[in-house]
Scaffold this motif. Structure first.
Motif, mmCIF file in Angstrom:
data_model
loop_
_atom_site.group_PDB
_atom_site.id
_atom_site.type_symbol
_atom_site.label_atom_id
_atom_site.label_comp_id
_atom_site.label_asym_id
_atom_site.label_seq_id
_atom_site.Cartn_x
_atom_site.Cartn_y
_atom_site.Cartn_z
ATOM 1 N N LEU A 172 0.815 -1.211 0.000
ATOM 2 C CA LEU A 172 0.000 0.000 0.000
ATOM 3 C C LEU A 172 0.851 1.264 0.000
ATOM 4 N N ALA A 173 2.034 1.175 0.591
ATOM 5 C CA ALA A 173 2.875 2.361 0.640
ATOM 6 C C ALA A 173 3.346 2.735 -0.760
ATOM 7 N N ALA A 207 0.465 4.359 -2.450
ATOM 8 C CA ALA A 207 0.191 5.708 -1.954
ATOM 9 C C ALA A 207 1.075 6.729 -2.644
ATOM 10 N N ARG A 221 -6.114 9.250 -1.982
ATOM 11 C CA ARG A 221 -6.025 9.829 -0.644
ATOM 12 C C ARG A 221 -7.252 9.489 0.179
ATOM 13 N N ILE A 251 -7.085 5.847 1.347
ATOM 14 C CA ILE A 251 -6.084 5.579 2.383
ATOM 15 C C ILE A 251 -6.382 6.359 3.667
ATOM 16 N N ASP A 252 -6.845 7.586 3.542
ATOM 17 C CA ASP A 252 -7.079 8.372 4.759
ATOM 18 C C ASP A 252 -8.386 8.002 5.462
ATOM 19 N N LEU A 282 -6.167 -3.391 6.574
ATOM 20 C CA LEU A 282 -4.881 -3.431 5.872
ATOM 21 C C LEU A 282 -4.025 -2.241 6.259
ATOM 22 N N ILE A 283 -4.649 -1.060 6.256
ATOM 23 C CA ILE A 283 -3.893 0.158 6.557
ATOM 24 C C ILE A 283 -3.409 0.136 7.994
#
Ligand SMILES: Nc1ncnc2c1ncn2[C@@H]1O[C@H](COP(=O)(O)OP(=O)(O)OP(=O)(O)O)[C@@H](O)[C@H]1O
Ligand SMILES: Nc1ncnc2c1ncn2[C@@H]1O[C@H](COP(=O)(O)OP(=O)(O)O)[C@@H](O)[C@H]1O
Ligand code: SF4
Ligand code: SF4
Ligand SMILES: [Mg+2]
Ligand SMILES: [Mg+2]
Lengths: 339, 291, 331
Positions: free
Chosen positions: C216-217, C220, C241, C244-245, C255-256
């Motif tokens: 995921l990074a 991102a 965004r 993820i946010d 996951l995050i």
């Protein structure tokens, strides 16, 4: 207090091939003898206190696994000292190592290759303990095996199954149970979560930290993932080409990285919050071969600050206070640090 | 191991593979002959009291002058060819299997030692293997037999000497791969001795490819032994294998008495054919690269 | 409004194996605009690679595209015959895989392999082809490109090989690139070089990209839009965004939260319990039910459809995570 583990000037070389014929290469039309000595680890020193987690980070091939496996005495060190609770084990043969193995165990990277596919889980987990206690105490070993399996989150009723019947995360738990079986004070973990999906990785990291509190373990934790290292480590050592280039307590390393390589590593690591990134430093080129180390500083071929002194003189690891040590000439000449 | 070999996937594939089924049937048929042979035929061809010269050279039963008691006819001593084949098959198969087991045991041991410890031992074993592989196995066997003289024990020694190399090389190769794997390193960390690591960890994991080699080798050994016996340097007259039967019949083949050599020949062919079909199937099933 | 370059509709790709039918991709839909970069994320076995291979027409038996449409520029790739697909692959759709060695021929020089692509897909003459190859190699950061054309793949390091693969993928100026874990095998410092390079190339050529990854990074930092797969289905999709946010689906949230975040370290990570279920026998209703902290009775009865959420993303969940909540625990 005696450290759990103390490593001093550890050096590991591998001889690639011994035959003269294999070594001949042709360079520019003339026969030459190829270098065949891999300089995997070149004088690494550190200590781990009881209950402490020291992480080693670095890119692949920088010697992390070799450090781990030499300490676990899978390899014979070619130089330096390894002390386990003060006892120098660097020259021990297999028989004298046996009691030491009750103090130090290892968890491996590959959840598939680290378990013998033809052994039942129960026998895998029992193996180290059985060596310590001897076959006469099999019943006791079996009981402890069941307890260990349930402690790491597996069903002891599945102890009769073979490794291929388990998922990657479950296999890693089996490996952890095997390491715990002799009740060691130190566990060497070589990239234990690198092969796992993030959700499973989080489960294993939580388990390892719980076990540390419960059994008072110290870890030598190896990883290439800085966010994982930040989560689990108390102290971090950064390796490059077989050298330790910087060590510091976790928060200090992330807040004030001093070695150019550490800074590059921190800036290259992707994060889910890229907007928060502070350090910006891009590296060009790739890691040189461990077959022929650069003269002077190991990092000079990629370092944006390198100057002539770096090619001549190898920087030693110097204590900067606050638990931080760095091996870089910039410490003497900070005006050259243009970032 | 058993779990792998008897995996349901394999049984599934076996059912869809006619040549594998045929091979298995032939091998099973031979196994029955080997185990129960003497109970299946009425005559013991090597008990002289049961033979009668009056019955010599009878053709097979379905031909004119054939005798219903001797389905495949008789030889010059009045021996039932069918009974001789049954007894000969036993001897041929026993020699093939026993020699295979001996070669496998010796070759595997040497291969394990060479692969695990490396160094001089490895170099020595592998050089001997290389030299041996540069001569045809038949030639080596012939040479050894002419040096030792005939006899089942001598045949076994010659075949073992010819056959160990392939195991040693295969096992050494797989061992080199296995000792790199982390489970072997984990065994070091657990504190196992070298002997225990070799026996408990390495050996079980280098066995699979040997199943195929061993299967095919039984067929090869049966043929080599037959050739040796045919050339008169194999088994003694008193314990005739299929090869010796062929040789004995061959002497009278051109007088029209074909059945004494043709039927043993067919038997060898069928047996080796069945073994090779099975070997091919096992090779496909146990080869991880095809999966 | 412009039309999407790629529009995948209800894609279903199944594998008929001895042990049962694996519904690796089971009803996946998404749109990709020209110039857009989409991340396809999720854990191992989620079906990310199978989506990529389906678009490329590289599904071999026992696999089969059972249904759905893959509309690329108006044509349905799922219906095209193999030779038509072959003309599209390489020219209009480029590909980059995890292991560069599998996409490079070890016994041919780099130059030969690059020239082959251009001969197949363009009408350039030999001189122009060579010039284009050199230009491409230089733009992916390989110096002395003229000499390097004569080198074999094994003479390059892992990072260099991946650069060559990217150069080959971009040679014929494709409009879509499918990159399956292009940097997973590489070190972080090399990974960051390669990602920057890919982003620049895509922008320069105005191409679109599907970046398949479990990281995921990486997503991102790279993409405009995310699609999260779980057990062969899209569970959440939307602008990067927002997803993820403030993820709406409990799986995305989990996951995050599983990723250790150096910016705010917690003593324990918020782990997702359990493991990915066997896709051959999924639970009825929502596939994530057995691991979901928010699951209720309805989740076992009815499969949640992909519905619009606040923040512009879509999620397939009956009880989406509220925007204010930062962990996967129930409210
Ligand atoms: N050739 C095949 N035969 C049978 N099943 C397959 C095949 N290819 C893929 N699958 C199955 O399809 C599912 C999705 O696989 P896929 O490779 O797309 O996962 P992924 O999300 O890319 O995972 P990873 O992160 O491991 O690459 C898995 O359950 C996988 O086992
Ligand atoms: N058994 C071995 N024989 C020869 N070279 C080796 C051996 N083990 C490791 N090396 C070499 O030593 C260096 C360090 O390897 P390793 O410790 O595995 O790195 P890391 O774990 O940091 O990725 C590499 O150059 C590697 O190729
Ligand atoms: S010693 Fe020189 S080359 Fe090495 S890291 Fe410091 S500045 Fe760079
Ligand atoms: S539908 Fe129910 S089980 Fe599925 S993710 Fe949403 S809350 Fe969880
Ligand atoms: Mg390693
Ligand atoms: Mg994949």
């Amino acid at each position: 207090m005696t450290p759990m583990l103390e490593v001093e000037g550890l050096e590991q070389r591998f001889q690639l091939s011994k035959g003269l014929l294999d070594r001949i290469t042709f360079k520019g039309g003339r026969p030459r003898l190829r270098n065949t000595i891999v300089h995997a680890v070149n004088g690494v020193s550190f200590a781990i206190a009881p209950r402490e987690v020291l992480a080693l980070v670095g890119e692949s091939g920088c010697g992390k696994s070799t450090v781990a496996k030499t300490i676990a005495r899978i390899y014979e060190p070619t130089g330096g000292r390894i002390r386990i609770e003060g006892e120098d084990v660097s020259a021990y043969g297999p028989r004298r190592m046996l009691p030491v193995r009750a103090k130090m165990q290892m968890i491996f990277q590959d959840p598939f290759a680290s378990l013998n596919p033809r052994q039942k889980v129960r026998d895998i987990v029992a193996e180290p303990l059985l060596q310590q206690l001897g076959p006469s105490r099999r019943a006791e070993v079996r009981e402890r095996t069941a307890a260990l399996l349930s402690r790491v989150g597996l069903n002891p009723e599945q102890a009769g199954r073979y490794p291929h019947q388990f998922s990657g995360g479950q296999r890693q738990r089996i490996g952890i149970a095997r390491a715990l079986s002799v009740n060691p004070g130190l566990i060497i973990a070589d990239e234990p979560v690198s092969a796992l999906d993030v959700s499973i990785q989080a489960q294993i990291l939580n388990l390892m930290l719980d076990l540390r509190d419960e059994f008072g373990l110290a870890y030598l934790f190896i990883s290439h993932d800085l966010s994982v290292v930040h989560h689990i480590a108390d102290r971090i050592g950064v390796m490059y080409l077989g050298f330790m280039v910087e060590t510091a307590p976790r928060d200090r390393l992330f807040a004030m990285p001093r070695h150019p390589y550490t800074r590059a590593l921190l800036s290259a690591a992707p994060t889910i919050e890229p907007q928060r990134k502070t350090v910006e430093m891009e590296l060009t080129g790739e890691v040189p071969s461990a077959l022929s180390l650069p003269s002077g500083c190991c990092f000079r071929t990629r370092c944006p600050f390198a100057w002539d002194r770096c090619a001549i003189e190898r920087p030693a690891l110097r204590d900067l206070g606050g638990g931080q040590s760095v091996a870089c000439h910039l410490i003497d000449e900070p005006q050259r640090d243009r970032m | 191991m058993a779990s792998r070999v008897l995996s349901s996937q394999m049984v599934f594939n076996w059912w869809r593979n006619p040549s594998a089924m045929l091979g298995t049937l032939i091998v099973l048929f031979c196994a029955i002959i080997v185990i129960f042979g003497p109970l299946l035929v009425s005559q013991n061809p090597y008990d002289l009291r049961q033979l009668s010269l009056l019955d010599s050279y009878k053709p097979p039963a379905w031909l004119e002058e054939g005798d219903a008691r001797y389905l495949l006819g008789t030889d010059g001593q009045g021996r039932d060819v069918l009974a001789s084949i049954v007894y000969g098959t036993r001897i041929s198969a026993m020699i093939g299997v026993t020699a295979m087991l001996m070669a496998c045991a010796i070759g595997t041991t040497l291969g394990l030692l060479a692969g695990y410890f490396g160094g001089r031992l490895d170099a020595l074993i592998m050089r001997v293997a290389d030299v041996q592989l540069s001569f045809p196995s038949m030639l080596i066997a012939l040479f050894l037999m002419s040096a030792f003289g005939t006899g089942i024990d001598k045949v076994l020694i010659a075949l073992t000497a010819v056959g160990w190399v392939v195991y040693a090389r295969t096992v050494r190769g797989s061992t080199l791969g296995e000792v790199q794997k982390e489970y072997v390193q984990a065994a070091h960390v657990a504190g196992l001795s070298h002997a225990k690591i070799i026996l408990k960890h390495v050996l079980p994991n280098v066995m699979t490819p040997l199943i195929v080699i061993a299967t095919v080798q039984v067929g090869t050994f049966i043929l080599i032994e037959a050739s040796l016996s045919f050339l008169g340097v194999g088994v003694p007259i008193t314990q005739p294998s299929l090869g010796l039967l062929i040789k004995n019949g061959f002497d009278v083949l051109f007088s029209g008495l074909w059945w004494t050599s043709v039927f043993p020949g067919l038997m060898i062919m069928a047996m080796v054919f069945g073994i090779n079909l099975m070997g091919d199937f096992l090779r496909d099933e146990l080869n991880p690269r095809l999966k | 409004m412009t039309a999407p370059l790629l529009s995948v509709r209800d894609l279903r790709t199944w594998f008929h194996t001895f042990a049962g039918t694996v519904k690796a991709v089971n009803g996946v839909s998404f749109d990709l605009m020209p110039g857009e970069v989409m991340g396809l994320v999720g854990e191992s076995g989620g079906g990310k690679s199978v989506v990529g291979f389906s678009i490329l027409g590289l599904i071999d038996p026992p696999g089969r595209i059972e249904g759905g449409q893959i509309l690329f520029d108006g044509r349905d790739l799922a219906q095209l015959p193999e030779d038509a697909l072959r003309r599209i692959r390489g020219r209009e759709i480029g590909m980059v895989f995890q292991d560069p060695m599998t996409s490079l021929n070890p016994v041919q020089t780099i130059g030969r392999q690059m020239d082959e692509v251009l001969r197949l897909h363009t009408r350039l003459d030999a001189r122009a082809r060579r010039a284009r190859c050199i230009e491409m190699l230089e733009s992916v950061g390989i110096s002395q490109a003229g000499d390097r054309l004569r080198a074999y793949p094994h003479q390059f390091s892992g990072g260099m090989r991946q650069r060559v693969v990217i150069a080959i993928a971009m040679l014929a100026r494709p409009r879509l690139i499918i990159a399956d874990e292009p940097t997973t095998a590489l070190d972080v410092t090399i990974q960051s070089q390669i990602l920057k390079l890919m982003r620049r190339q895509i922008a320069e050529e105005g191409a679109s990209m599907i970046l398949v990854t479990h990281d995921l990074a990486v997503v991102a930092e790279m993409v405009d839009k995310i699609t999260v797969l779980y057990c062969g289905k899209v569970v959440e999709t939307g602008p990067v965004r927002e997803v993820i946010d403030t993820p709406a689906h409990p799986y995305t949230r989990g996951l995050i939260d599983s990723i250790p975040n150096p910016a705010h370290r917690l003593p324990r990570l918020n782990q997702i319990p359990g493991t990915v279920p066997d896709v051959r026998n999924l639970p009825a209703g929502c596939s994530f039910r057995e691991r979901c902290p928010r699951a209720q009775a309805l989740c076992a009865e009815k499969e949640p459809p992909l519905t619009p959420q606040r923040g512009g993303q879509h999620a397939a969940c009956h009880f989406p995570v509220p925007a204010t909540q930062t962990t996967g625990e129930p409210a």
